[in-house]
Scaffold this motif. Structure first.
Motif, mmCIF file in Angstrom:
data_model
loop_
_atom_site.group_PDB
_atom_site.id
_atom_site.type_symbol
_atom_site.label_atom_id
_atom_site.label_comp_id
_atom_site.label_asym_id
_atom_site.label_seq_id
_atom_site.Cartn_x
_atom_site.Cartn_y
_atom_site.Cartn_z
ATOM 1 N N GLY A 66 -25.665 -23.857 24.792
ATOM 2 C CA GLY A 66 -25.005 -24.785 23.889
ATOM 3 C C GLY A 66 -25.968 -25.761 23.251
ATOM 4 O O GLY A 66 -27.182 -25.567 23.289
ATOM 5 N N VAL A 80 -21.276 -25.007 17.404
ATOM 6 C CA VAL A 80 -21.519 -24.672 18.800
ATOM 7 C C VAL A 80 -21.262 -25.920 19.628
ATOM 8 O O VAL A 80 -21.760 -27.000 19.325
ATOM 9 C CB VAL A 80 -22.968 -24.165 19.010
ATOM 10 C CG1 VAL A 80 -23.293 -23.997 20.479
ATOM 11 C CG2 VAL A 80 -23.178 -22.856 18.266
ATOM 12 N N SER A 81 -20.487 -25.777 20.680
ATOM 13 C CA SER A 81 -20.183 -26.902 21.569
ATOM 14 C C SER A 81 -21.415 -27.302 22.375
ATOM 15 O O SER A 81 -22.357 -26.523 22.525
ATOM 16 C CB SER A 81 -19.056 -26.522 22.531
ATOM 17 O OG SER A 81 -17.882 -26.221 21.834
ATOM 18 N N HIS A 84 -21.199 -24.425 25.340
ATOM 19 C CA HIS A 84 -20.337 -23.441 24.694
ATOM 20 C C HIS A 84 -19.944 -22.329 25.665
ATOM 21 O O HIS A 84 -18.770 -22.019 25.811
ATOM 22 C CB HIS A 84 -21.005 -22.860 23.448
ATOM 23 C CG HIS A 84 -20.017 -22.283 22.498
ATOM 24 N ND1 HIS A 84 -19.541 -22.980 21.418
ATOM 25 C CD2 HIS A 84 -19.390 -21.095 22.484
ATOM 26 C CE1 HIS A 84 -18.656 -22.237 20.778
ATOM 27 N NE2 HIS A 84 -18.553 -21.075 21.405
ATOM 28 N N ASP A 98 -16.277 -18.931 28.895
ATOM 29 C CA ASP A 98 -16.139 -19.776 27.709
ATOM 30 C C ASP A 98 -15.830 -21.196 28.153
ATOM 31 O O ASP A 98 -14.910 -21.429 28.923
ATOM 32 C CB ASP A 98 -15.012 -19.248 26.812
ATOM 33 C CG ASP A 98 -14.789 -20.119 25.591
ATOM 34 O OD1 ASP A 98 -15.771 -20.686 25.070
ATOM 35 O OD2 ASP A 98 -13.634 -20.236 25.143
ATOM 36 N N SER A 100 -16.077 -23.709 25.554
ATOM 37 C CA SER A 100 -16.173 -24.352 24.244
ATOM 38 C C SER A 100 -14.848 -24.919 23.744
ATOM 39 O O SER A 100 -13.790 -24.623 24.275
ATOM 40 C CB SER A 100 -16.672 -23.335 23.219
ATOM 41 O OG SER A 100 -15.653 -22.380 22.961
ATOM 42 N N SER A 104 -14.756 -18.492 22.003
ATOM 43 C CA SER A 104 -15.767 -17.442 22.095
ATOM 44 C C SER A 104 -15.050 -16.105 22.141
ATOM 45 O O SER A 104 -13.942 -16.007 22.666
ATOM 46 C CB SER A 104 -16.612 -17.617 23.364
ATOM 47 O OG SER A 104 -17.295 -18.851 23.347
ATOM 48 N N MET A 127 -19.905 -16.812 19.303
ATOM 49 C CA MET A 127 -19.606 -18.213 19.546
ATOM 50 C C MET A 127 -19.039 -18.809 18.266
ATOM 51 O O MET A 127 -19.797 -19.171 17.357
ATOM 52 C CB MET A 127 -20.853 -18.937 20.008
ATOM 53 C CG MET A 127 -21.298 -18.470 21.382
ATOM 54 S SD MET A 127 -22.801 -19.252 21.936
ATOM 55 C CE MET A 127 -23.995 -18.123 21.250
#
Length: 170
Positions: A66, A80-81, A84, A98, A100, A104, A127
């Motif tokens: 991430g 993107v977190s 993520h 996942d 995020s 995803s 992602m």
């Protein structure tokens, strides 16, 4: 992360076994920008802007992916977190979870948040609308990259325009 072009140059001068021996106890993650309508299969050409990173196959050591500076695979993209996904190597192979806010997709099926799912080598993990990553054993990546190069398929070029640089790697 290493530019894909550097790895491809190395693969021209090495066998799959020597490439794998050079990076013992590692697998490889290939990161490419997500492009709608582009196939991310094991027969698809590689993206010219792709990056690779070697991942240690250590059971019990998670691999955060991430934007957060503490991520093992650090990505710089607004979609993107901070955290993520999380990859983990287990006795059964790689698994992904996942974590995020944007979602995803594993092989184009949306993943359930916070649920570990096995990853098959070469399977695309998207992602959001930002990046696609694929895990490979070193031997499998060597064979895939060599086959794509020998088939005459040229890597696609990034599109021109204001959104051409909407993804980047640190």
């Amino acid at each position: 992360m290493t530019p894909l072009s550097e790895i491809l140059a190395l693969l021209k001068t090495t066998t799959a076994k020597s490439f794998a021996d050079r990076h013992a106890n590692h697998d490889l993650i290939l990161l490419e920008p997500y492009e709608k309508d582009r196939a991310y299969t094991n027969q698809a050409p590689l993206h010219s802007g792709g990056k690779v990173q070697f991942l240690s196959k250590t059971v019990g050591k998670p691999v955060p992916v991430g934007r957060d500076a503490r991520s093992v695979v650090l990505l710089d993209h607004p979609a993107v977190s901070r955290l993520h996904i999380v990859l983990a190597y287990t006795a059964q192979g790689w698994k992904v979870m996942d974590r995020s806010s944007n979602g995803s997709w594993l092989n184009e099926v949306r993943m359930t948040k916070d649920q570990a799912v096995p990853v098959v080598f070469g399977m695309p993990l998207r992602m959001g609308r930002a990046l696609v990553c694929r895990l490979f054993s070193l031997e499998a990546f060597h064979d895939y990259a060599r086959a794509v190069s020998q088939s005459g398929l040229a890597p696609p070029q990034p599109t021109a325009g204001p959104q051409a640089d909407t993804w980047r790697f640190p």
